[in-house]
Design an enzyme around this catalytic site. Structure first.
Site, PDB file in Angstrom:
ATOM      1  N   GLU A   1      -7.108   4.735   7.517  1.00  0.00           N
ATOM      2  CA  GLU A   1      -6.878   6.164   7.259  1.00  0.00           C
ATOM      3  C   GLU A   1      -8.083   6.776   6.553  1.00  0.00           C
ATOM      4  OE1 GLU A   1      -3.084   5.565   5.364  1.00  0.00           O
ATOM      5  OE2 GLU A   1      -2.258   4.980   7.306  1.00  0.00           O
TER       6      GLU A   1
ATOM      7  N   LYS B   1       0.120   4.227  -0.277  1.00  0.00           N
ATOM      8  CA  LYS B   1      -0.523   5.416   0.329  1.00  0.00           C
ATOM      9  C   LYS B   1      -0.263   6.637  -0.569  1.00  0.00           C
ATOM     10  CE  LYS B   1      -0.280   3.180   4.771  1.00  0.00           C
ATOM     11  NZ  LYS B   1      -0.265   3.302   6.234  1.00  0.00           N
TER      12      LYS B   1
ATOM     13  N   SER C   1       3.063  -2.283  10.353  1.00  0.00           N
ATOM     14  CA  SER C   1       4.505  -2.391  10.616  1.00  0.00           C
ATOM     15  C   SER C   1       5.062  -3.776  10.303  1.00  0.00           C
ATOM     16  CB  SER C   1       4.832  -1.977  12.060  1.00  0.00           C
ATOM     17  OG  SER C   1       4.427  -0.644  12.293  1.00  0.00           O
TER      18      SER C   1
ATOM     19  N   ASN D   1       0.870  -1.174   0.000  1.00  0.00           N
ATOM     20  CA  ASN D   1       0.000   0.000   0.000  1.00  0.00           C
ATOM     21  C   ASN D   1       0.909   1.225   0.000  1.00  0.00           C
ATOM     22  OD1 ASN D   1      -1.797   2.054   0.511  1.00  0.00           O
ATOM     23  ND2 ASN D   1      -2.344   1.360   2.581  1.00  0.00           N
TER      24      ASN D   1
ATOM     25  N   GLU E   1      -5.829  -4.920  10.193  1.00  0.00           N
ATOM     26  CA  GLU E   1      -4.795  -3.930  10.473  1.00  0.00           C
ATOM     27  C   GLU E   1      -5.126  -3.208  11.775  1.00  0.00           C
ATOM     28  OE1 GLU E   1      -2.624  -2.725   6.635  1.00  0.00           O
ATOM     29  OE2 GLU E   1      -4.373  -1.445   6.787  1.00  0.00           O
TER      30      GLU E   1
ATOM     31  N   GLY F   1       2.201   2.108  10.826  1.00  0.00           N
ATOM     32  CA  GLY F   1       3.189   3.173  10.712  1.00  0.00           C
ATOM     33  C   GLY F   1       3.841   3.550  12.033  1.00  0.00           C
TER      34      GLY F   1
ATOM     35  N   HIS G   1      -9.611   1.304   4.314  1.00  0.00           N
ATOM     36  CA  HIS G   1      -8.397   1.442   5.120  1.00  0.00           C
ATOM     37  C   HIS G   1      -8.684   2.362   6.308  1.00  0.00           C
ATOM     38  CE1 HIS G   1      -4.354   2.578   6.313  1.00  0.00           C
ATOM     39  NE2 HIS G   1      -3.958   1.462   5.737  1.00  0.00           N
TER      40      HIS G   1
HETATM   41  P1  PGA Z   1       2.577   0.136   7.674  1.00  0.00           P
HETATM   42  O1  PGA Z   1       1.127   0.387   7.014  1.00  0.00           O
HETATM   43  O2  PGA Z   1       3.108  -1.130   7.100  1.00  0.00           O
HETATM   44  O3  PGA Z   1       3.372   1.343   7.283  1.00  0.00           O
HETATM   45  O4  PGA Z   1       2.353   0.033   9.155  1.00  0.00           O
HETATM   46  C1  PGA Z   1       0.265  -0.681   6.751  1.00  0.00           C
HETATM   47  C2  PGA Z   1      -1.011  -0.137   6.138  1.00  0.00           C
HETATM   48  O5  PGA Z   1      -1.495   0.912   6.606  1.00  0.00           O
HETATM   49  O6  PGA Z   1      -1.558  -0.722   5.178  1.00  0.00           O
END
Ligand code: PGA
Length: 251
Positions: free
Chosen positions: A98, A12, A214, A10, A168, A174, A96
């Site tokens: 976010e 983003k 992560s 992803n 997630e 993140g 997601h």
């Molecule tokens: P990350 O994000 O691996 O940077 O923690 C995962 C995601 O939000 O899909």
């Protein structure tokens, strides 16, 4: 029940067309390492066409990060499933955290987007996960059950068998904090039970449940060794070809 591991990146809101082209070169150089894993990357809308073209002829597939439910019309800033399909993408991330946190995404809009994606022949990756406050209040199961039942409501068993669910935990995204393999497995097994309740055990056994939050080369192998963890949705570590393929090859 053998489910093929599925690793998706992803990206983003990262990578201009030029930056994406450089990353695609890195991914192409590693494409021989895909092995028996399904691999996809999910760039921004503005780079989809160039990334699809760049990865053509490799086993690496492409996905989008969102999709609208309507076919066309007055929805400024949105992109339809048919428009995505036309660019040559196979997958689309839906719901997601976010999007839920910053853009008002709800289980109902996740459901509408998922149905539109399926109708257009796209393969949805539907995200669920609890916040830190919800985990600390022992609400993890309640939250992911509500999100899963709401997001996937009304799908046929045949449609459900084609989707991917991404678990997630919001507190792990993140942040460098990963759920332990045991913590993640516990939720994945619970989610498979929720899916079995909705679509029957045979279908639930086919649905891939990715872990996200992560995930990186150093922790991927132990997460992916869990019986109900069928892949990863990778944010930060998907922005460097070698990190991303470090995860793919640990699968
Ligand atoms: P990350 O994000 O691996 O940077 O923690 C995962 C995601 O939000 O899909």
């Amino acid at each position: 029940m053998a489910r093929k591991i599925f690793i998706a990146g992803n990206w983003k809101m990262n990578n201009t067309v030029a930056e994406a082209a450089a990353l695609v070169e890195g991914l192409k150089a590693r494409a021989g390492d895909v092995g028996n894993v399904d691999v996809a990357v999910c760039p921004t809308f503005t780079t989809l066409a160039s990334v699809v073209a760049g990865l053509a002829g490799t086993p690496i597939k492409v996905g989008a990060q969102n999709v609208h439910w309507a076919a066309s019309g007055a929805y400024t800033g949105e992109v339809s499933a048919a428009m995505l399909k036309e660019t040559g993408v196979d997958y689309v991330i839906i719901g997601h955290s976010e999007r839920r946190q910053y853009f008002g995404e709800t289980d109902e809009t996740v459901n509408q987007r998922t149905k539109a994606a399926l109708a257009a022949g796209l393969l949805p990756i539907v995200c669920v996960g609890e916040t830190l406050a919800e985990r600390e209040a022992a609400k993890t199961e309640e939250v992911v059950k509500t999100q899963t039942e709401g997001g996937l409501a009304g799908l046929t068993a045949e449609q459900a068998a084609t989707i991917t669910v991404a678990y997630e935990p919001v507190w792990a995204i993140g942040t460098g904090k990963t759920a332990t393999p045991e913590m993640a497995q516990e939720v994945h097994a619970f989610l498979r039970g929720v899916l079995a309740g909705m679509f029957g055990q045979a279908v639930a056994d086919q649905i891939r449940i990715q872990y996200g939050g992560s995930m990186k080369p150093s922790n991927a192998a132990e997460l992916l060794a869990q019986p109900d963890i069928d892949g990863g949705l990778i944010g930060g570590a998907s922005l460097k070809a070698d990190d991303f393929f470090g995860i793919v090859t640990s699968a």
